[in-house]
Design an enzyme around this catalytic site. Sequence first.
Site, short mmCIF file in Angstrom:
data_model
loop_
_atom_site.label_atom_id
_atom_site.label_comp_id
_atom_site.label_asym_id
_atom_site.label_seq_id
_atom_site.Cartn_x
_atom_site.Cartn_y
_atom_site.Cartn_z
N CYS A 1 10.18 22.20 15.05
CA CYS A 1 10.55 23.47 15.68
C CYS A 1 12.08 23.64 15.62
O CYS A 1 12.82 22.74 16.00
CB CYS A 1 10.08 23.47 17.14
SG CYS A 1 10.71 24.83 18.13
N ASN A 2 12.53 24.78 15.13
CA ASN A 2 13.97 25.01 14.99
C ASN A 2 14.71 24.95 16.32
O ASN A 2 15.83 24.44 16.39
CB ASN A 2 14.23 26.36 14.31
CG ASN A 2 13.89 26.33 12.84
OD1 ASN A 2 13.91 25.27 12.21
ND2 ASN A 2 13.55 27.47 12.29
#
Length: 116
Positions: free
Chosen positions: A9-10
Amino acid sequence: MKVYGIKNCNTVKKALDWLTENGIPFEFHDYKKQGITVEKLSEWAGRIGWEPLLNRKGTTWRQLEPAVRESVTGEEAAVALMAAKTSVIRRPLIESDQGLLLGFDEAQYADVLLKS
């Protein structure tokens, strides 16, 4: 301090990078690999509410059947969904002596985590 999230997840990556750059030690708990218990989700919901924990903006939420989305009207249903589909948990969630931090906000992290 424990950071909960999903490694790819960024937003989680930004948070982990920020913690590392600021020399803050942490343990990472990956929902995808390690899962999460109903008890832990219920504990968090009791502390900050179930609605902030539920990520209604993400792809996983949008891909759920409308009937499933509409059935999430309370804590019990939300916790059951989050336990079954960990991608609908808002992330990252940081559990520390200072309390819970949800999401990544650099100013909030600095205010809470660098003052301890």
